[in-house]
Scaffold this active site. Structure first.
Site, PDB file in Angstrom:
ATOM      1  N   CYS A  50      -4.366  -0.866  -6.169  1.00 11.38           N
ATOM      2  CA  CYS A  50      -4.277   0.481  -5.611  1.00 11.38           C
ATOM      3  C   CYS A  50      -2.855   0.946  -5.896  1.00 11.38           C
ATOM      4  O   CYS A  50      -1.919   0.511  -5.218  1.00 11.38           O
ATOM      5  CB  CYS A  50      -4.555   0.482  -4.111  1.00 11.38           C
TER       6      CYS A  50
ATOM      7  N   CYS B  25      -1.431   3.377  -2.780  1.00 16.07           N
ATOM      8  CA  CYS B  25      -1.117   2.829  -1.454  1.00 16.07           C
ATOM      9  C   CYS B  25      -1.533   1.370  -1.405  1.00 16.07           C
ATOM     10  O   CYS B  25      -0.913   0.540  -2.077  1.00 16.07           O
ATOM     11  CB  CYS B  25      -1.714   3.683  -0.339  1.00 16.07           C
ATOM     12  N   SER B  26      -2.589   1.041  -0.670  1.00 12.31           N
ATOM     13  CA  SER B  26      -2.938  -0.377  -0.528  1.00 12.31           C
ATOM     14  C   SER B  26      -4.431  -0.550  -0.288  1.00 12.31           C
ATOM     15  O   SER B  26      -4.830  -1.479   0.412  1.00 12.31           O
ATOM     16  CB  SER B  26      -2.150  -0.987   0.626  1.00 12.31           C
ATOM     17  N   CYS B  27      -5.267   0.323  -0.841  1.00 11.15           N
ATOM     18  CA  CYS B  27      -6.712   0.253  -0.618  1.00 11.15           C
ATOM     19  C   CYS B  27      -7.250  -1.104  -1.064  1.00 11.15           C
ATOM     20  O   CYS B  27      -6.916  -1.587  -2.142  1.00 11.15           O
ATOM     21  CB  CYS B  27      -7.416   1.367  -1.379  1.00 11.15           C
TER      22      CYS B  27
END
Lengths: 221, 210
Positions: B112, B115-117
């Site tokens: 991702c 962000c941090s999906c």
């Protein structure tokens, strides 16, 4: 927004440091509290996932890059609570509540709300029109630079790719992030040859896909 | 940056010296609690669920089942959310889960960049490196270099496919079943499935390997 969070393809951050799979989920107790408070306040205030992402993206670049993951979460959560009038900056300075509580749109977060946290939200919505693009169709991503939240990364703007999957009609993050509503759109997996993204010297065996909303795309002519 | 410098041999002893972050976070929790916005016990429950209920052990069960049961594998690749929901012993996963299969021809990696999906309801919370700037910046441009950081080298002829999780679809990699695993039970197969193999930065363990 063209912020430092949009870092796909940037150089200079050094090697990835793998972590043992036996490492704990949280590396300090405060990290766990930050995650829990963020989730709880998101539910209680009805803040969408994109509103919360946008708040982190709006951290100053040096703060974003100089903070750990949960530090960013903490700073963004505290800022959202202040911006929405749930807490005061004077209360943060005092470390205690000084003013009466504000009403929360969904009420206080109690243990009874737990399951709402652990069940992932659903983002697909009924479609108001058929999908504009078909699997296998060539598309060009738009060259857009909105000042607010978007999920079209910079490295994939203005490039030609192929529609590989149609993922349904989903909440549009760009408007959900700013409180302008869901405005659902068709969502596609668009796959690019690495040489299209990174030039002729790129790895010829590499393909990269993004999940692209319909309004990010034009037909490729 | 501090994410990269993190060592795991401090901060866990509960010493008397509280870190600055610990104090700031505690202050915020105090304010939220005093205002009646949240019950500390509810926060405890969230933390506990994140540490125990979700985690890569759930993903490993799904991969082992796919290796052992061709019909389940087919269903998983068609609609992973629906297929996982048929396995009653797992926590419920959300919608929009997509499983992608590694083969000798194609190796999949999930990232991702924005962000941090991460498919946390199947794999738990993401590891620190997944959320780090080096991983988020390099994977879409130099995935073979990233794989080298994990000690993984693939043949030059293998196509690399990077999935950037830019929406609410969530990707999990179905790693290749390791050689020498014929005849193992699903429980034994699940032990070969690492977290990193389901992100695409690692391969499944060979039977008998540590």
């Amino acid at each position: 927004m063209d912020g430092v969070h949009d870092m796909g393809g940037m150089d200079g951050f050094g090697p990835v440091q793998p972590e043992s799979e036996r490492d704990p989920v949280f590396h300090a107790p405060w990290e766990a509290r930050v995650l829990a408070m963020t989730r709880a306040m998101g539910v209680a205030n009805g803040w969408t996932i994109d509103m919360q992402r946008f708040a982190r993206e709006e951290l100053p670049p040096h703060v974003y890059l100089g903070s750990t993951y949960y530090q960013k979460w903490f700073l963004a959560l505290r800022q959202m609570l202040i911006d929405h009038g749930r807490i005061g900056a004077d209360e943060v300075a005092a470390g205690h509540a000084l003013h009466p509580a504000a009403p929360l749109p969904r009420g206080a977060f109690t243990a009874a709300n737990m399951e709402r946290i652990m069940r992932r939200g659903t983002f697909d919505r009924p479609a108001s029109a058929p999908a504009r693009f078909k699997v296998g169709e060539r598309v060009r991503t738009k060259n857009i630079h909105p000042a607010t939240h978007t999920r079209l990364p910079r490295y994939a703007r203005g490039h030609v790719g192929v529609i590989e999957r149609i993922q349904g009609c989903h909440v549009f993050p760009d408007t959900a992030a700013t409180g302008e509503g869901e405005h659902p759109q068709w969502l596609y997996t668009v796959v690019f040859d690495a040489r299209e993204l990174w030039g002729a010297d790129a790895d010829a065996t590499l393909k990269v896909s993004i999940e692209a909303f319909e309004s990010y795309l034009d037909p490729a002519v | 940056m501090t994410t990269q410098d993190h060592h795991h041999d401090h901060d866990h002893s509960g010493g008397s010296e509280l870190s600055e972050m610990q104090l700031r976070v505690r202050a915020l929790e105090t304010i939220l609690t005093e205002k009646g916005y949240v019950e500390p016990a509810a926060l405890d429950a969230i933390v506990e669920a994140c540490e125990t209920r979700i985690g890569p052990h759930n993903g490993a069960r799904v991969v082992a089942k796919a290796w052992a049961d061709p019909a389940f594998k087919k269903a998983l690749l068609e609609d992973a959310s629906k297929a996982v929901a048929t396995l009653g012993h797992l926590p419920r996963v959300g919608e929009h889960l997509v499983a992608v299969e590694n083969t000798p021809q194609t190796h999949n990696i999930v990232v991702c960049t924005l962000c941090s999906c991460y498919p946390w309801d199947l794999l738990g919370l993401p590891p620190v490196w997944y959320k780090s700037t080096p991983y988020r910046s390099r994977t879409v441009k130099d995935p073979r270099g990233v794989l080298r950081d994990f000690g993984v080298t693939l043949p030059d002829s293998t196509e690399i496919r990077v999935w950037d999780s830019t929406a609410e679809t969530r990707f999990v990699v179905l790693p290749m079943r390791p050689a020498g695993s014929a005849g193992l039970s699903e429980d034994e197969l699940a032990k070969l499935v690492t977290r990193d193999s389901m992100i695409g930065t690692g391969l499944a363990r060979a039977p008998g390997a540590a």
